[in-house]
Design an enzyme around this catalytic site. Structure first.
Site, PDB file in Angstrom:
ATOM      1  CD  GLU A  22      -1.701  -2.336   1.825  1.00 36.06           C
ATOM      2  OE1 GLU A  22      -2.587  -3.191   2.001  1.00 36.06           O
ATOM      3  OE2 GLU A  22      -0.510  -2.514   2.174  1.00 36.06           O
ATOM      4  CG  PHE A  24      -9.776  -8.918  12.097  1.00 40.62           C
ATOM      5  CD1 PHE A  24      -8.532  -9.334  12.543  1.00 40.62           C
ATOM      6  CD2 PHE A  24     -10.066  -9.012  10.742  1.00 40.62           C
ATOM      7  CE1 PHE A  24      -7.607  -9.846  11.654  1.00 40.62           C
ATOM      8  CE2 PHE A  24      -9.149  -9.511   9.846  1.00 40.62           C
ATOM      9  CZ  PHE A  24      -7.904  -9.940  10.295  1.00 40.62           C
ATOM     10  CD  GLN A  25      -7.393  -6.812   8.307  1.00 38.43           C
ATOM     11  OE1 GLN A  25      -8.306  -6.602   7.511  1.00 38.43           O
ATOM     12  NE2 GLN A  25      -6.254  -7.394   7.949  1.00 38.43           N
ATOM     13  CE  LYS A  35     -17.082  -6.662   3.865  1.00 36.03           C
ATOM     14  NZ  LYS A  35     -16.303  -7.873   4.231  1.00 36.03           N
ATOM     15  CG  MET A  48      22.251  12.620   3.173  1.00 42.85           C
ATOM     16  SD  MET A  48      23.376  13.740   2.303  1.00 42.85           S
ATOM     17  CE  MET A  48      22.451  14.005   0.781  1.00 42.85           C
TER      18      MET A  48
END
Length: 570
Positions: free
Chosen positions: A59, A121-122, A171, A479
């Site tokens: 993602e 969940f999630q 959802k 760097m």
């Protein structure tokens, strides 16, 4: 009801279908989207849509790709993800868009509305997490509001100072059915009118120019966002004023122009840093006085009268106090100033600027038999005639790409400026190439930055995206190691990416080949130009792993928080 349907049919769609249909009506052709449990409805609707869905392999890659698409075109990039880890994985890419004022609309699935706040969940509070890095965020709980919310998000992302806008949809709301309506009108009260230019402000700017003996222009990324590059060129030529850009302003003024000083700041040109700080009038166009540009803000352009023009009122006097602040559309201001230019000759000043240019140009010392990163970029510029779009990662290679390639047009250097996020280059180049398939898009990356989103080679292979990739492979985090060399007596703190067995260091050409992408290693300067020609002649993607010297420094360098007078030049 039958009579109503025959006269004006009502279209009943699920919330997810309304979202996708609205995107279609807004002209969205491409979306970077990764599925998940709370985003299944979106993907089912997208499967029936003409919108091209590009599946990133992470993602974060999708967020950077959406940003790359937006940076390359000025259009609004779109990315989607599921709830929980899908949404949190977007955050770095969206913070990058926020810091650099890049218009992106993010749509995420959320757990069902009744489960919000219950540690389902999630479930994550992505609205709370994203609030500091977006212009606005929406949690949509009614399917009838989805269409209008997306329209509002697009209007807000692209108006005023551009930036990301987040939409979170549970959802159950995606599944629920509602009537589909599309009204493209911008909602009231949301930056729907840019502040008009006032004649007295134009007159004040002209008076300041007339009094100046050492004027200089500081052009930022706002020039590019406003589509005002041509107006800036006309202004600089009409008034005879040299132009220095910020890193984000690179391309706003052609660097091959005699009045160009290239970019200034921590690793900017000597002449640009001196001109900006030694001038007596600094005209600041669409810039935010970032610390990497100003160094010590208290001493920045200390003897200059400063005029700051920006579309965002919050930037005026935020980091550096100014003498005249104008909140307006930059293109409109420059257009007004260009109507009757009143140049004042400054031969002594321009001669001084020319001497600074001659004294300390960007330069490197070739090493016989050893490949240098600057050498690669210098050769790339010559072999492409300067016509490529360059998308670097973040690190030494990013600064060398800014220094040794000459940029002549807006949106030619797409770089992570404010956030400075490693892992940006490869997915952002994917987004840029998909946006502009006919352009030559080259990701210049470091071995550390490239590995952070190396999985997007899978996206490139699956979608047959013709991105060219050059890795400036010095086998360490260059760097940070440079900072260690200069300020920590060279003591290494986990910046060396090699293992005890040098042979186990990643073979990037082999990894690319595993994805079906042609690749080549370059070890010696004598191999370089032929390898570049092979890459450029390849019709699809190609990876060039350039094994450069292990230890080198990006110079000049102004140490963090210091002034231009403390610049390290050698």
């Amino acid at each position: 009801m039958k009579k109503l349907l025959s006269k004006d049919p009502v279209q009943l769609l699920s919330g997810a279908q309304i979202a996708v249909k609205t995107l279609e009506r807004l002209g969205v052709e491409l979306c970077f989207a990764y599925p998940g449990g709370s985003a299944v409805e979106f993907h089912q609707a997208l499967a029936d849509s003409a919108i091209r869905v590009v599946l990133p392999r992470h993602e974060q890659g999708g967020a950077f790709a959406a940003g790359g698409y937006a940076r390359a075109t000025g259009k609004i990039g779109v990315c989607m993800a599921t709830s929980g880890p899908g949404a949190t994985n977007l955050l770095t890419g969206i913070a990058d868009a926020w810091m650099d004022s890049v218009p992106v609309v993010i749509i995420t699935g959320q757990v069902e509305a009744g489960l919000i706040g219950k540690n389902a969940f999630q479930e994550t509070d992505i609205i709370g997490m994203s609030r500091p890095i977006v212009k606005h965020s929406y949690l949509v709980l009614d399917p009838a509001e989805i269409g209008a919310t997306i329209v509002a998000a697009f209007a807000l992302a692209g108006s005023g100072r551009p930036g990301p806008v987040w939409i979170d949809i549970p959802k159950n709301v995606q599944k629920a059915v509602a009537e589909f309506h599309f009204d493209p009108g911008m909602p009231p009260g949301r930056e729907n009118a840019r502040q008009a230019v006032r004649p007295e402000e134009i007159a004040a700017v002209k008076r300041a120019i007339a009094r100046a003996r050492r004027p200089c222009i500081y052009a930022g990324g706002g020039v590019i966002a406003a589509g005002a590059a041509e107006e800036l060129r006309r202004f600089a030529e009409g008034y005879g004023i040299p132009v220095a850009t910020s890193l984000m302003g690179i391309g706003a003024f052609p660097e091959t122009h005699p009045l160009s000083l290239k970019f200034f700041g921590m690793h900017g040109s000597y002449c640009a840093n001196y001109a900006v700080n030694e001038c007596d009038l600094l005209l600041v166009f669409g810039a935010r006085f970032a610390d990497r540009s100003t160094g010590d803000a208290k001493t920045f352009a200390a003897g200059a009268r400063i005029v700051h023009i920006d579309v965002d009122a919050s930037e005026i006097n935020k980091n550096v106090p100014v003498d005249l602040g104008i909140v307006a559309d930059l293109k409109a201001v420059l257009t007004a100033l260009n109507r009757t230019p009143e140049p004042v000759p400054h031969p002594e000043w321009l001669e001084m600027v020319r001497r600074w240019k001659k004294m300390h140009p960007f330069a490197y010392r070739p090493e016989p038999g050893r490949l240098k990163a600057q050498q690669v970029i210098d050769a790339l510029y010559r072999r492409t005639g300067g016509r490529a779009i360059i998308v670097p990662g973040v690190g030494q290679h990013q600064m060398w790409a800014a220094q040794y390639f000459q940029y002549t047009r807006p949106r030619q250097l797409l770089t992570s400026g404010g956030l400075g996020s490693m892992g940006f280059g490869l997915p952002a180049a994917v987004g840029a190439k998909l946006a502009l398939p006919e352009e030559l898009v080259i990701n210049i990356d470091g071995d550390g930055s490239f590995q952070m989103n190396i999985q997007e080679l899978g996206t490139i292979a699956a979608e047959e995206i013709g991105v060219k990739m050059i890795i400036l492979n010095n086998r360490h985090l260059g760097m940070v190691a440079q900072i260690e060399d200069l300020f920590y007596q060279g003591k290494r703190g986990n910046t060396d990416l090699r293992t005890k067995a040098e042979a186990s260091f990643p073979k990037f050409a082999g990894i690319a080949n595993a994805y079906g992408i042609p690749a080549r290693d370059v070890y010696h300067p004598a191999e370089l130009e032929a390898a570049l020609d092979e890459m450029l002649a390849s019709p699809g993607p190609f990876l060039l792993d350039c094994h450069t010297v292990y230890q080198d420094h990006v110079l000049p360098m102004i140490p963090g928080g210091k002034s231009y007078r403390e610049m390290i030049t050698g």
